[in-house]
Design a protein around this motif. Structure first.
Motif, mmCIF file in Angstrom:
data_model
loop_
_atom_site.group_PDB
_atom_site.id
_atom_site.type_symbol
_atom_site.label_atom_id
_atom_site.label_comp_id
_atom_site.label_asym_id
_atom_site.label_seq_id
_atom_site.Cartn_x
_atom_site.Cartn_y
_atom_site.Cartn_z
ATOM 1 N N GLY A 149 2.438 -47.665 -21.293
ATOM 2 C CA GLY A 149 1.883 -47.108 -20.064
ATOM 3 C C GLY A 149 1.177 -45.794 -20.313
ATOM 4 N N GLY A 150 1.935 -44.798 -20.759
ATOM 5 C CA GLY A 150 1.347 -43.492 -21.031
ATOM 6 C C GLY A 150 0.396 -43.510 -22.202
ATOM 7 N N GLY A 151 0.691 -44.373 -23.195
ATOM 8 C CA GLY A 151 -0.185 -44.453 -24.360
ATOM 9 C C GLY A 151 -1.588 -44.909 -24.000
ATOM 10 N N ALA A 152 -1.690 -45.869 -23.095
ATOM 11 C CA ALA A 152 -3.007 -46.341 -22.652
ATOM 12 C C ALA A 152 -3.775 -45.217 -21.963
ATOM 13 C CB ALA A 152 -2.837 -47.530 -21.716
ATOM 14 N N GLU A 156 -7.262 -43.390 -23.779
ATOM 15 C CA GLU A 156 -8.590 -43.377 -23.161
ATOM 16 C C GLU A 156 -9.173 -41.969 -23.091
ATOM 17 O OE1 GLU A 156 -8.018 -45.359 -19.457
ATOM 18 O OE2 GLU A 156 -8.138 -47.363 -20.348
ATOM 19 N N ARG A 157 -8.324 -40.948 -23.251
ATOM 20 C CA ARG A 157 -8.796 -39.561 -23.275
ATOM 21 C C ARG A 157 -9.111 -39.098 -24.695
ATOM 22 N NH1 ARG A 157 -7.048 -41.077 -19.047
ATOM 23 N NH2 ARG A 157 -7.406 -40.086 -17.030
ATOM 24 N N HIS A 158 -8.259 -39.459 -25.637
ATOM 25 C CA HIS A 158 -8.576 -39.244 -27.052
ATOM 26 C C HIS A 158 -7.646 -40.118 -27.874
ATOM 27 C CE1 HIS A 158 -9.272 -37.380 -30.976
ATOM 28 N NE2 HIS A 158 -10.387 -36.880 -30.440
ATOM 29 N N ILE A 159 -8.190 -40.773 -28.869
ATOM 30 C CA ILE A 159 -7.399 -41.747 -29.614
ATOM 31 C C ILE A 159 -6.241 -41.107 -30.378
ATOM 32 C CG2 ILE A 159 -9.326 -43.351 -29.851
ATOM 33 C CD1 ILE A 159 -9.702 -42.324 -32.715
ATOM 34 N N SER A 160 -6.269 -39.811 -30.589
ATOM 35 C CA SER A 160 -5.199 -39.155 -31.345
ATOM 36 C C SER A 160 -3.993 -38.797 -30.482
ATOM 37 C CB SER A 160 -5.726 -37.872 -32.007
ATOM 38 O OG SER A 160 -6.044 -36.902 -31.027
ATOM 39 N N LEU A 161 -4.174 -38.699 -29.172
ATOM 40 C CA LEU A 161 -3.112 -38.179 -28.312
ATOM 41 C C LEU A 161 -1.852 -39.044 -28.295
ATOM 42 C CD1 LEU A 161 -5.131 -36.760 -25.261
ATOM 43 C CD2 LEU A 161 -4.004 -35.510 -27.115
ATOM 44 N N PRO A 162 -1.935 -40.383 -28.239
ATOM 45 C CA PRO A 162 -0.695 -41.166 -28.270
ATOM 46 C C PRO A 162 0.118 -40.935 -29.540
ATOM 47 C CG PRO A 162 -2.530 -42.532 -27.567
ATOM 48 C CD PRO A 162 -3.112 -41.245 -28.060
ATOM 49 N N PHE A 163 -0.550 -40.839 -30.676
ATOM 50 C CA PHE A 163 0.145 -40.692 -31.957
ATOM 51 C C PHE A 163 0.740 -39.292 -32.107
ATOM 52 C CE2 PHE A 163 -2.811 -44.147 -32.405
ATOM 53 C CZ PHE A 163 -2.103 -45.087 -33.122
ATOM 54 N N LEU A 164 0.013 -38.283 -31.650
ATOM 55 C CA LEU A 164 0.536 -36.918 -31.703
ATOM 56 C C LEU A 164 1.765 -36.782 -30.801
ATOM 57 C CD1 LEU A 164 0.299 -33.979 -32.609
ATOM 58 C CD2 LEU A 164 -1.287 -33.593 -30.701
ATOM 59 N N THR A 165 1.696 -37.363 -29.607
ATOM 60 C CA THR A 165 2.828 -37.319 -28.681
ATOM 61 C C THR A 165 4.047 -38.013 -29.270
ATOM 62 O OG1 THR A 165 1.301 -37.317 -26.796
ATOM 63 C CG2 THR A 165 3.595 -37.910 -26.353
ATOM 64 N N SER A 166 3.822 -39.168 -29.890
ATOM 65 C CA SER A 166 4.912 -39.911 -30.519
ATOM 66 C C SER A 166 5.581 -39.087 -31.615
ATOM 67 C CB SER A 166 4.381 -41.220 -31.101
ATOM 68 O OG SER A 166 5.347 -41.858 -31.901
ATOM 69 N N SER A 167 4.794 -38.382 -32.403
ATOM 70 C CA SER A 167 5.344 -37.575 -33.500
ATOM 71 C C SER A 167 6.191 -36.429 -32.973
ATOM 72 C CB SER A 167 4.205 -37.049 -34.369
ATOM 73 O OG SER A 167 3.525 -38.113 -35.011
ATOM 74 N N VAL A 168 5.709 -35.771 -31.926
ATOM 75 C CA VAL A 168 6.481 -34.672 -31.335
ATOM 76 C C VAL A 168 7.802 -35.190 -30.777
ATOM 77 C CG1 VAL A 168 6.519 -32.970 -29.473
ATOM 78 C CG2 VAL A 168 4.445 -33.266 -30.846
#
Length: 400
Positions: A149-152, A156-168
């Motif tokens: 949900g949040g990853g989608a 769509e805002r920047h392809i790096s944001l889901p992965f950075l959030t997951s790492s944090v």
């Protein structure tokens, strides 16, 4: 059960990382590769590490002695590394760097997946393990919902944001586990196995275990293929946007979360084999029905129903495997469980991708349905009554 809920943060971090990986990495690979089968092969990298590393690490953790315990040293090493390399994936500069970051992230995760899973039976009395597995998978399902949900939204805002959030989030979860879990204090019986103990892979292959592991192989063959290609299926077969396709998986994960704890209770009350069989039969019907769906609303309805049935399977299968062995073999059996699920995950995407190349995306759910049918046949061959190497097989009154 408080410790079980806190341990669930480990599963939360694993689930959110894999959900984002499976949802968005195929889009990165699609920019460089035209063959769906080759994309499927690249998506199995983690399972090659799981095939060789996780059984060995699971067994080794049974014998590990440290001031942090048996399992925690592997989390301390693997989780920070996985966070770093996962965050680097969207910053690839070409196919070579993309594959490099994928390999390093998967290698890091292989260091701590089996020990994290083995912590659950370590700190949980035998009669409560099926319920505890429901709790920790509930937490894992929450992670998947947030990812899809949040990853989608973030993607769509920047392809790096889901992965950075997951790492944090992975690093935060590690901090919670370090604070909350003390193996020497919390383990039901903290005693690392002797290095020359009878715990070995050879000693774990009794007949019920073999049939159950074969069933696990085939239902993961179906599930992993669907998970790896669903976003591409939605985009190329159903003409959905990338965001719609990935968000649709949130419905499956939501249903899994809602069904996780009830599935554990049902497994304890009626027996794990019976509840798993109902789940497999239900997924056969759902996957077959999805083959004929061409619009978004009925697809999401079926994904909700399928998520409930998957909870019945997934919540009860790992405790079922553990219950067929000895207490001192928990880490070893965890590794064996991942060995078979990883073999399926290695075989499934290239097989599914090759069939998609030949017959189109419509083949995806036909093959998934067939794999579930074979899994049901093997499951029916598992005898869950009587004695197994002196250990009573699981039933409604003996949940692991």
């Amino acid at each position: 059960m408080r410790k079980t809920w806190l341990l669930g943060f480990g599963f939360f971090s694993i689930s959110i990382t894999w959900a984002l990986y499976n949802a968005f990495v195929p889009f990165f690979l699609e920019k460089f590769l035209t063959s769906t089968a080759l994309i499927g092969f690249m998506m199995t990298i983690d399972n090659y590490f799981a095939l060789f590393l996780q059984p060995w690490i699971g067994s080794r953790s049974d014998r590990t002695r440290s001031r942090f315990g048996k399992r925690m040293p592997y989390l301390l090493l693997g989780m920070p590394l996985a966070a770093v390399f996962g965050a680097l994936i969207p910053w690839h500069t070409g196919l070579l760097t993309l594959v490099l970051f994928m390999v390093l992230m998967n290698l890091s995760m292989s260091l701590y997946r089996s020990p994290t899973v083995a912590l659950m039976p370590d700190i949980t009395p035998e009669g409560k393990r099926t319920q505890a597995n429901g709790v920790i998978n509930f937490m894992g399902g929450i992670g998947s919902i947030i990812a899809f949900g949040g990853g989608a939204f973030l993607y769509e805002r920047h392809i790096s944001l889901p992965f950075l959030t997951s790492s944090v989030l992975t690093l935060i979860c590690l901090a919670i586990l370090l604070y909350a879990i003390r193996e020497r204090r919390d383990a039901v019986s903290f005693a690392p196995a002797e290095r020359q103990s009878s715990v070995s892979f050879r000693g774990e292959w009794n007949r019920p275990t073999v049939f159950l592991l074969c069933a696990i192989f085939f239902w993961f063959l179906s599930y992993q293929g669907v998970e790896a290609f669903f976003t591409l299926y939605g985009k190329n077969h159903l003409q959905l946007t990338e965001g719609q396709a990935s968000f649709s998986l949130a419905f499956f994960s939501l249903a899994f979360v809602l069904g996780a704890i009830p599935s554990g209770l049902l497994g304890k009350r009626f027996g794990k084999k019976r509840i798993i069989a109902i789940g497999v039969a239900g997924l056969i019907a759902c996957f077959a029905a999805i083959s004929f769906i061409d619009s978004l609303l009925p697809l999401r309805v079926l994904l909700i129903v399928g998520g409930l049935f998957w909870a019945m399977i997934n919540i009860n299968s790992y405790p079922f495997v553990v219950s067929l062995g000895k207490e001192e073999s928990i880490g070893t059996r965890t590794g064996i469980y991942y060995l078979f699920s990883s073999l399926a995950a290695i075989a499934s995407p290239p097989l599914m991708g090759g069939l998609i190349d030949l017959f189109g995306y419509s083949a995806l759910f036909y093959v998934a349905t067939g794999g579930m049918v074979v899994a049901l046949l093997f499951l029916l061959g598992v005898r869950d009554s009587g004695m197994t190497r002196g250990v009573a097989a699981p039933d409604a009154n003996r949940s692991a």
